[in-house]
Design a protein around this motif. Sequence first.
Motif, PDB file in Angstrom:
ATOM      1  N   ARG A   1       0.852  -1.179   0.000  1.00  0.00           N
ATOM      2  CA  ARG A   1       0.000   0.000   0.000  1.00  0.00           C
ATOM      3  C   ARG A   1       0.901   1.247   0.000  1.00  0.00           C
TER       4      ARG A   1
ATOM      5  N   TYR B   1       1.892   7.041   1.963  1.00  0.00           N
ATOM      6  CA  TYR B   1       1.378   8.388   2.226  1.00  0.00           C
ATOM      7  C   TYR B   1      -0.113   8.373   2.568  1.00  0.00           C
ATOM      8  N   ARG B   2      -0.810   7.270   2.213  1.00  0.00           N
ATOM      9  CA  ARG B   2      -2.239   7.180   2.546  1.00  0.00           C
ATOM     10  C   ARG B   2      -2.478   6.691   3.971  1.00  0.00           C
TER      11      ARG B   2
END
Length: 1008
Positions: free
Chosen positions: A659, A662-663
């Motif tokens: 993933r 930054y999310r």
Amino acid sequence: MTTDTATETTSLPPGQGAPERQALDQQVMEQRLSKLLELCRAGRPEEAEAPYRDLCAAPPRDADGLLSLAEAARILARPADSVAWAEAAVRSQPDRAEGWSVLALAFIAAGRSDDGYAAAAEALRRTGNGAADETAAIQAATQAHRAQALARLRLGQLAEAAAACDAALRLADGAAQPTRSLRQAQAETLGTLALVRMLEGRPDEAEALFRRALSHRPILPEILGNHASLLARLGRDEEALEQAEQAVALRPRLAGTLHLIGTLHHRAGQPESAIAAFHRVLAVDPGHLDARLRLADSLRVAGHWEEAAGVCRDGLARIANPDDPNRTPLLANLGAALQSSGDTAGALDAYREALRLSPDLPEVHNNLARLHQETGNPDAAIEELRRATAGRPANQPLPLPLRRALLSLLVAAGRTAEAEAEAFGIARTAPEDAELCFDIAALFLQGGWRDQALPYVRKAIRLAPDVPRNWIAFAETLRDADLPGQPGGADQGLRADLLAALGRPEVEGAGLSRAIAGVLTGSPVFAHLAALPEESGPALDDVSRALLADGSLAGLAEDALLLAHLRTAAVCDPTLERALTRLRRVLLLALTGPGLPDRPAWRTLCAAIAEQCFLNEYVFAETDGEFQVLAVLLRAAEAVLAGGEQPPAVLVALLGAYRPLYRWERAAALQSMSWPEEIARLLNRQVAEPLAEAAIQGELPELTPISHPVSVGVRAQYEENPYPRWMTTGLLPEPVPLSRFLHTLFPHAALPASPAWDAPGWEAPEVLVAGCGTGREAVWAASTLKNAKVLAVDLSRRSLAYATRQSRRLGLNNVEFAQADLLELGTLGRRFDVVHSVGVLHHMEDPMAGLRVLRGLLRPHGVMEVGFYSAAARRPIQAARAFIAERGHPPTLDGIRHVRRDILALPDGHPARAVARSPDFYGTSACRDLLMHVHELHVTLPWLAGALETLGLEFLGFRLADPAVAALYRKRFPEDPAMTSLARWDRLEAEHPMIFGGLYQAWVRVRA
């Protein structure tokens, strides 16, 4: 009687007799001779002509007067007259040494070196005879020795010439009271000795001697001219030209110095100035063969082909003997002029006559070969160069430029075996010549023979590792190439070259992805990984731990080429992708057990995989088992952070492999901690850069509204999936002027039709990139075109933010990014020298409307590059789009993963399976752009031809991704070397549908 002479006439007083009248006549004659010599020495030959002719009609009778007339004739470039007057002086006073010395110099000026040497010897024998005093005798002897030196010099006897100069200088130095004439004789001798030293290859001594000679006053123009020759030999062309101009200002009829001036102008690329100088040479000496040849060459370079042919024909008419070898170079130049003017038959006749006189003329054979090639007969061109080789001694092979020309012809004709043999023969003669190896590789690349090019370009790299063009050629040789996997991997040298190439700024790493995959998948460990089952389970867990425990994966963690590839370019090979997908799963399952080992090697490998996955936007497939483990891993990381502790580095790397970091809401906390180098790099890539792009989005200017429905839909796609996510793009070490770039791309094009080509705008071109996407083309324009000022616009702010960050990273300050709709750009009120819009117009509802807008933004002298999807080459895409529509996959990450899985499962013969060859198949945004675009159209070449005709645009040529396509066209249509016939291109595409790789990239300009 001229006016000047009339003023010198004096009336005798009454009662004066004949002796007085004779004395007065002698006085008038001396005045007239003195004035004539003054005009000659002052560089005013036109004014001297009339007095000289008058004196020729009534010449002096005394030896001194005749010698003065001989000197005037020499300065006026009348060598035959000079000899005649000096001979008359010697007949008048045969015992006088000075007369013999002047005669010797006259003979030498007339090209009669042997007679000059004999006259100088006679002068030395008679030294002292007829001399008024000892100084006059020394002067006569000095001139005699100098005459001997000049005669020896003309005969190539340099040592003897130097000895004669030394003898003359010893005499002059021993004079008790040197007169002005003796000092001049001394200066002339120093100049002659300087000339000898120059020809001996002793430039420093020659320079010092010329300086000494020129320190005398008045300055002698012959010495200035010879010194200019030395400066030209030393490469000091500006100084040489200045000296030569000074010399001819003093003596306008110095043919040799005028010839040097012409040569210097020709060398500086100033043909018109060279032409003027060579015309002056021929005005002085119509028989000056070299000046005539240089004049013809300069006229041809300047495009004055008919005049060049006339100069050669005039020279031939002056040679009565048809077998005179001096006719050969004139015939060769005549052939070249006629060839340039398109007179094929005349050129052939001239070349054949030249070869009749001198069969061993490589340049003529080469021109004949080019003539055959231009007229569509490459086999005859090859045979012509073969004939040039035949009969030559083994130790005198064909000159290297001609061997290269032969190799080029063999490559273009597809005669692979002969071309390889010729290339090997050329390389064998210069085994350590990097430039030669590069040239051979470039020729093979032009023919599309990458396998043959690779050994030569790799040798060029080894010999010159810091030369950018060698690396560009290396990347071109291996661009999208399939290297078959080898047990144990490829040779270490190729691995090292690939690794080095990934670190070169001029190399676009994505182009090497397929070649690197071929090298890496030769490793048994990758074969083992690729064979692992797709689904997780207890058995796979055990296999994963076993692979880590027995060291099978240790080599991967230390494979520098693998790590560099994962960090710089998306993997574009299904086998390597499958192996890496399994490797990611193995690392996830094995490293998340009890104890969570945090070894540097696994940490480095996991971080590199995380960079690759971020680069391809997580296109790798995931299993349910991985998803479950990942959820546990994420909770564990959050718990560690909540406790105020730092999670293990390998855990962060594994999270980033599945993933984008930054999310994750904990991303800011991760950035504030201290990490090993590879994790810090990963956090910069996955956290700092995306956050910087988010900030940039708010700063971008909006130049036009975006309201057209298709534009709105396209913008939405690229906000979700900015394309392409590039890391490196080939940057040239030095930008090039726009004119040179275009001439290199289209050497046959007459660029431009407008005189604005040399205007200041072309020195600092204004460039528009309309539809710049993530900025790769804008960066290319800003870094490639010298002094370019670039405006790059796009619909998507997210794409523009990526472009802006990348351009800032590269230090480019000459590109401006802004949001705009191409259809509204006409409202800007600006015009551009270069407009670039590739891969944009076919995403519009009406591509012709977009093209019309771009045409209106182009300055009258400007050029434009436009790109359209080819209907023929996009057939596999159309098949894939139909296949996707049948299954109803949405353009989401999961939908794209399923699309790719289904296509890779198709048999090789299925029409949609071919899209797996595209690099764009191997990234999420790229795959959506390739197969699931919201709106796209395809065009044909007849459509493009009609569009250009409608808009008054002239087709310059295609920018071709593969140089072999150009070779294919030239072989198919040799009658069109400029390759500007869209009708012929249409025929070629029908025969080879994939030659454009899916995209026409056409350069055009406003029709004159």
